[in-house]
Design an enzyme around this catalytic site. Structure first.
Site, PDB file in Angstrom:
ATOM      1  N   HIS A 171      47.282  79.774 -61.461  1.00  0.00           N
ATOM      2  CA  HIS A 171      48.077  80.900 -62.015  1.00  0.00           C
ATOM      3  C   HIS A 171      48.011  82.124 -61.108  1.00  0.00           C
ATOM      4  CE1 HIS A 171      47.929  78.605 -65.823  1.00  0.00           C
ATOM      5  NE2 HIS A 171      46.653  78.424 -65.511  1.00  0.00           N
TER       6      HIS A 171
ATOM      7  N   SER B 224      60.171  95.675 -37.673  1.00  0.00           N
ATOM      8  CA  SER B 224      61.224  96.284 -38.486  1.00  0.00           C
ATOM      9  C   SER B 224      61.978  97.287 -37.628  1.00  0.00           C
ATOM     10  CB  SER B 224      60.571  96.984 -39.683  1.00  0.00           C
ATOM     11  OG  SER B 224      61.374  98.051 -40.117  1.00  0.00           O
TER      12      SER B 224
ATOM     13  N   LYS C 127      55.418  97.801 -39.261  1.00  0.00           N
ATOM     14  CA  LYS C 127      55.633  96.478 -39.854  1.00  0.00           C
ATOM     15  C   LYS C 127      55.441  95.321 -38.882  1.00  0.00           C
ATOM     16  CE  LYS C 127      57.050  95.505 -43.515  1.00  0.00           C
ATOM     17  NZ  LYS C 127      58.357  95.726 -44.122  1.00  0.00           N
TER      18      LYS C 127
ATOM     19  N   GLU D 293      59.432  83.036 -43.966  1.00  0.00           N
ATOM     20  CA  GLU D 293      60.464  83.385 -44.954  1.00  0.00           C
ATOM     21  C   GLU D 293      61.729  82.569 -44.717  1.00  0.00           C
ATOM     22  OE1 GLU D 293      60.829  87.783 -45.601  1.00  0.00           O
ATOM     23  OE2 GLU D 293      59.055  87.775 -44.334  1.00  0.00           O
TER      24      GLU D 293
END
Ligand code: ARG
Length: 459
Positions: free
Chosen positions: A157, A278, A284, A291
């Site tokens: 979980h 970025s 970043k 992804e």
């Protein structure tokens, strides 16, 4: 516009729009090698069986080999206006050999020809994908061997649950990938059946020798029913299913890597060569590769769905709907190969940060089960031990302590079975080392898992 080979029956030329709409050469040109190899075997068999003259058969084979060499070397360009790759090769052969070239299509149809070409093309692709999977499994094994004692929290979980090692965690993916490899091997077996000789749908009156073609092209057997041979694409669907499950595994692995490289976890650091920046936020470092793998998984599922839906309402035997099989299955294999090709070096260069994993494991009471087990081993029923440990956890939370730092007096106040031995029983190292049931995270067990996977890779 060039006359179509089948123009004889028609009183008009095909409308240019229909011609463009109908053409598949933009996506089936990639099968030129398999198309030519299939034709070489077919022409050889026609000659051997006396269906065409042996000299003509030899001339056709030579002609086809010349076409293959010329396409390979870039001397011959595949005409983008051709109807499909099969028509292109045959037309080119006739251009080169005249009437002899026109004999190649005896006892054959594009229906069995295309079914053959796809199977041959996909066989090679499956072999390549399996080899990528093997490379990936080896990369995972390397990561595991370096991290046999790297303790981290295991989750259920998304909550810290019980202590495991990073080796144990990543080896779970090795098992999944091994099954992916097995599914592709199964797919290969069922795909490796020769459809050629089914002809349009009802086989042929010529005395062909399908077994000979089967042998020449390296198939395991010939298809048993000519309608089935030309009209199913279950082998594409099966491959797309196996690839979808593979992508699902890569996607879950990617999702974990995305979490692990966030500042919230910082369990790993991606190599700069496998991360991106970025355009606005100078700090970043983004895990774009993982992804994209998550995103491209959707794409492969889409390809599977295309194939399933394309086939579901088609009556026997061939229907032109089935031309849509190729963009879908080719997209699936291209996507999977691209993902594996990038994921493997990304994983290989990823840096593990054991301190952060251990710090996370030290918080969140992931040794609570072991505390309860300590009482059980001293004779207490598990349910009672569970309840007492729950109360201890609540006490720790109230005092801002962990089970390791809670004083022994507090333990004893709740239950006199406790003694100093509890601290050893709940130490993270003990918790992991003692989980030595088969399949568990104890380093000796993980080593066995690694050996199991290595043995299976050699099969
Ligand atoms: N380009 C076609 C395909 O991919 C080849 C088979 C064409 N057969 C036919 N009867 N028109 O399916």
């Amino acid at each position: 516009m060039a006359d179509m080979m089948w123009a004889g029956r028609f009183s008009k030329q095909v409308d240019d729009r229909v011609n463009d709409f109908n053409s598949s050469v933009s996506f089936d040109a990639r099968m030129y090698r398999q198309d030519i190899q299939g034709s070489v075997a077919h022409a050889t068999m026609l000659g051997e069986c006396g269906i065409i003259d042996i000299e003509e058969s030899l001339a056709i084979v030579e002609g086809l080999k010349g076409i293959l060499a010329d396409i390979d070397s870039g001397k011959l360009h595949i005409d983008p206006n051709a109807e499909d790759i099969h028509m292109f090769v045959e037309a080119e052969l006739t251009k080169r050999l005249g009437d002899t070239g026109k004999r190649l299509h005896t006892a054959r149809s594009r229906n069995d020809q295309v079914a053959l070409d796809i199977r041959m093309y996909l066989r090679d692709e499956i072999t390549q994908i399996i080899s990528y999977i093997e490379q990936l499994i080896n990369t995972v094994i390397k990561l595991a061997e370096d991290n046999l004692t790297t303790i981290m929290p295991g989750y259920t979980h998304m909550q810290r649950a019980q202590p495991i090692t990073f080796a144990h965690h990543v080896m779970a993916y090795a098992q999944m990938l091994l099954r992916d490899k097995g599914r592709l091997e199964d797919t290969y077996k069922r795909m490796n059946v020769l459809p050629l000789g089914s002809c349009a749908l009802a086989s042929t009156t010529y005395p062909i020798n399908r077994d000979r073609v089967c042998e020449l092209l390296g198939f395991d057997e010939v298809s048993q029913n000519s309608l089935d041979g030309v009209s199913d694409r279950d082998f594409c669907i099966e491959l797309a299913s196996a690839l979808s499950i593979l992508m699902l595994h890569l996607s879950r692995f990617s999702e974990e890597i995305i979490l692990w490289c966030s500042w919230e976890f910082k369990f790993i650091e991606l190599d700069d060569a496998f991360a991106t920046g970025s355009s606005i936020m100078p700090q970043k470092k983004n895990p774009d590769v993982t992804e994209l793998i998550r995103g491209k998984t959707a794409r492969v599922y889409g390809d599977l769905n295309t194939l399933l839906t394309m086939m579901k309402g088609t009556p026997l035997a061939y229907n032109k709907d089935m031309q849509e099989d190729k963009p879908a299955i080719f997209d699936a294999i291209d996507t999977v190969k691209l993902c594996l090709k990038t994921f493997i070096p990304m994983l290989d260069t990823m840096k593990v940060i054991p301190e952060n994993m251990r710090n996370a494991a030290a918080r969140g009471f992931i040794n609570a089960t072991d505390c309860a087990d300590y009482l059980v081993k001293k004779g207490m029923p598990f349910r009672d031990a569970y309840k007492i440990t729950g109360t201890l956890v609540a006490k720790c939370i109230e005092k801002g302590l962990t089970l390791e730092t809670l004083p022994i007096e507090e333990y004893k106040a709740l239950c006199d079975v406790f003694d100093e031995g509890v601290y050893d029983a709940i130490s993270l190292d003990t918790c992991v080392m003692q989980r030595k049931a088969k399949g568990g995270p104890a380093p000796e067990r993980v080593k066995e898992q690694i050996e199991y996977v290595k043995r299976n890779l050699q099969k």
